[in-house]
Design a protein around this motif. Structure first.
Motif, short mmCIF file in Angstrom:
data_model
loop_
_atom_site.label_atom_id
_atom_site.label_comp_id
_atom_site.label_asym_id
_atom_site.label_seq_id
_atom_site.Cartn_x
_atom_site.Cartn_y
_atom_site.Cartn_z
N VAL A 143 -2.83 -0.68 3.91
CA VAL A 143 -4.16 -0.30 3.47
C VAL A 143 -4.02 0.62 2.26
CG1 VAL A 143 -6.39 0.65 4.17
CG2 VAL A 143 -4.87 -0.37 5.89
N PRO A 144 -4.15 0.08 1.04
CA PRO A 144 -4.03 0.92 -0.16
C PRO A 144 -5.35 1.66 -0.41
CG PRO A 144 -3.62 -1.42 -0.64
CD PRO A 144 -4.33 -1.32 0.68
N VAL A 145 -5.32 2.97 -0.29
CA VAL A 145 -6.51 3.77 -0.55
C VAL A 145 -6.16 4.85 -1.55
CG1 VAL A 145 -7.56 3.33 1.70
CG2 VAL A 145 -6.04 5.28 1.43
N ALA A 146 -7.18 5.36 -2.23
CA ALA A 146 -6.97 6.44 -3.20
C ALA A 146 -7.68 7.69 -2.70
CB ALA A 146 -7.51 6.04 -4.58
N GLN A 195 -5.24 -7.69 12.98
CA GLN A 195 -5.17 -8.87 13.84
C GLN A 195 -5.35 -10.15 13.04
OE1 GLN A 195 -8.16 -7.85 16.71
NE2 GLN A 195 -6.89 -6.25 17.64
N ALA A 196 -6.19 -10.11 12.02
CA ALA A 196 -6.38 -11.29 11.16
C ALA A 196 -5.11 -11.63 10.40
CB ALA A 196 -7.53 -11.04 10.18
N ALA A 197 -4.25 -10.62 10.18
CA ALA A 197 -2.98 -10.83 9.48
C ALA A 197 -1.82 -10.98 10.46
CB ALA A 197 -2.72 -9.67 8.54
N ALA A 198 -2.13 -11.12 11.75
CA ALA A 198 -1.12 -11.24 12.81
C ALA A 198 -0.23 -10.02 12.89
CB ALA A 198 -0.27 -12.50 12.60
N ALA A 199 -0.78 -8.86 12.53
CA ALA A 199 -0.04 -7.61 12.55
C ALA A 199 -0.50 -6.74 13.71
CB ALA A 199 -0.23 -6.85 11.23
N THR A 200 0.41 -5.91 14.20
CA THR A 200 0.07 -5.01 15.30
C THR A 200 0.06 -3.55 14.85
OG1 THR A 200 2.40 -4.92 15.98
CG2 THR A 200 1.00 -6.58 17.04
N SER A 201 0.18 -3.32 13.56
CA SER A 201 0.12 -1.96 13.02
C SER A 201 -0.37 -2.03 11.59
CB SER A 201 1.50 -1.28 13.08
OG SER A 201 2.45 -2.01 12.33
N ALA A 202 -0.77 -0.88 11.08
CA ALA A 202 -1.26 -0.80 9.70
C ALA A 202 -0.70 0.45 9.05
CB ALA A 202 -2.79 -0.76 9.67
N LEU A 203 -0.27 0.31 7.82
CA LEU A 203 0.27 1.43 7.05
C LEU A 203 -0.76 1.84 6.00
CD1 LEU A 203 2.85 3.20 6.44
CD2 LEU A 203 3.34 1.54 4.62
N TYR A 204 -1.34 3.01 6.15
CA TYR A 204 -2.24 3.55 5.15
C TYR A 204 -1.42 4.23 4.06
CZ TYR A 204 -6.60 2.83 7.78
OH TYR A 204 -7.68 2.30 8.43
N ALA A 205 -1.61 3.81 2.81
CA ALA A 205 -0.91 4.39 1.67
C ALA A 205 -1.95 5.05 0.77
CB ALA A 205 -0.14 3.31 0.91
N THR A 206 -2.05 6.37 0.85
CA THR A 206 -3.10 7.11 0.14
C THR A 206 -2.56 7.65 -1.18
OG1 THR A 206 -4.11 7.72 2.25
CG2 THR A 206 -4.79 8.96 0.29
N LEU A 207 -3.08 7.13 -2.27
CA LEU A 207 -2.60 7.45 -3.62
C LEU A 207 -3.25 8.72 -4.18
CD1 LEU A 207 -1.13 6.55 -6.31
CD2 LEU A 207 -3.27 5.36 -6.87
N ARG A 208 -2.42 9.54 -4.84
CA ARG A 208 -2.90 10.67 -5.61
C ARG A 208 -2.18 10.68 -6.95
NH1 ARG A 208 -3.34 12.52 -0.45
NH2 ARG A 208 -5.23 13.72 0.06
N VAL A 209 -2.93 10.86 -8.02
CA VAL A 209 -2.35 10.97 -9.36
C VAL A 209 -2.71 12.35 -9.89
CG1 VAL A 209 -2.31 10.06 -11.71
CG2 VAL A 209 -2.51 8.49 -9.76
N GLN A 210 -1.68 13.16 -10.12
CA GLN A 210 -1.88 14.51 -10.63
C GLN A 210 -0.94 14.73 -11.81
OE1 GLN A 210 -1.16 16.60 -6.81
NE2 GLN A 210 -3.29 17.29 -6.92
N GLY A 211 -1.54 14.92 -12.99
CA GLY A 211 -0.71 15.10 -14.17
C GLY A 211 0.16 13.89 -14.43
N SER A 212 1.46 14.12 -14.51
CA SER A 212 2.39 13.02 -14.80
C SER A 212 3.12 12.55 -13.55
CB SER A 212 3.42 13.47 -15.86
OG SER A 212 4.15 14.60 -15.38
#
Length: 260
Positions: A143-146, A195-212
């Motif tokens: 789950v790509p979130v910002a 479940q729609a992707a036949a997966a039993t877990s989800a990885l949330y990847a929360t993006l932050r961009v600060q400066g460089s």
């Protein structure tokens, strides 16, 4: 005034969308195919740039494949991944497909898929004393979130990096959730998509961009509860749009490594 990184993200996403679509990759579900290899090469002319881009993709793809089918402890014990010269890569690469590309008189930017000879790769790695593991396990949803306040262009680019990075070909296949799935890590919310992707877990990847610097906090959720997978980071080398894209791609690759 719009923050410079917002402008960079907008330009990067526009550049990404401006790629000329290539023929569809036939690499899906192939452990020895490495899709989503991004190259950005400048040379004396367009033809030389493309040739250098394909050579670079072969090397990048080989390195990704080695990490995919070997054990981290094996590589550490052998002093790192084996080095493949151009002649070896020429022998191992069966085909290179163009997924997307953009050209100029002296620059080639492309997203490529490189298919390797399974028997040749296995023989090379086993000949150097490395154990080859090439059986897939159950997939995981990503789950790509910002973070709050991130411009829409940054979120869109983060989603694109996951959609186009070839992570579905890893031994733990990673499937990006639809952009509609947002918010804090929550298994109840993510479960229908997993479940729609036949997966039993989800990885949330929360993006932050600060400066460089770009970072992504990784939280894995499942019916068993949450699991902190840590934080990955990557420098944004310059204000060039390609630098932002490269940083986000690095974050995604590091996140993938955490769950493989």
């Amino acid at each position: 005034m719009k923050h410079p990184l917002v402008a960079v993200a907008a330009f990067a996403f526009a550049a990404l969308c401006a790629f000329a679509p290539g023929r569809a990759s036939a690499q899906a579900n192939n452990v020895y195919a490495v899709a989503g290899v991004y190259v950005d090469v400048t040379a004396a002319n367009g033809a030389s740039a493309q040739q250098a881009g394909f050579a670079s993709a072969a090397q990048i793809g080989f390195n990704r494949l080695v990490r995919r089918v070997t054990l981290a402890e094996d590589l550490a014990a052998h002093g790192g991944a084996p080095v493949a010269d151009q002649a070896t890569l020429d022998r191992l690469v069966l085909s290179t497909d163009v997924e997307e590309e953009r050209r100029s008189g002296t620059r080639y930017i492309g997203r490529l898929a490189v298919r390797f000879d399974p028997a040749g790769v296995r023989a090379l790695l086993r000949g150097q004393g490395l154990t080859v593991v090439d059986t897939r396990s159950a997939p995981e949803l990503v789950v790509p979130v910002a973070a709050d306040g991130a411009p829409p262009e940054t979120q869109a680019l983060w989603q694109a990096v996951w959609n186009e990075g070839g992570f579905a070909d890893e031994l733990v296949p990673l499937t990006a959730a639809p952009a509609a799935l947002q918010g804090a890590p929550n298994w109840t919310t993510a479960a229908p998509y997993a479940q729609a992707a036949a997966a039993t877990s989800a990885l949330y990847a929360t993006l932050r961009v600060q400066g460089s610097t770009a970072t992504a906090a990784l939280i894995e959720v499942s019916a068993a509860g949450p699991r902190d997978r840590g934080v990955v980071s990557a420098p944004i080398a310059s204000g060039d749009p390609a630098a932002l894209r490269a940083a986000l791609a690095s974050l995604a690759a590091q996140a993938s490594d955490r769950v493989q």
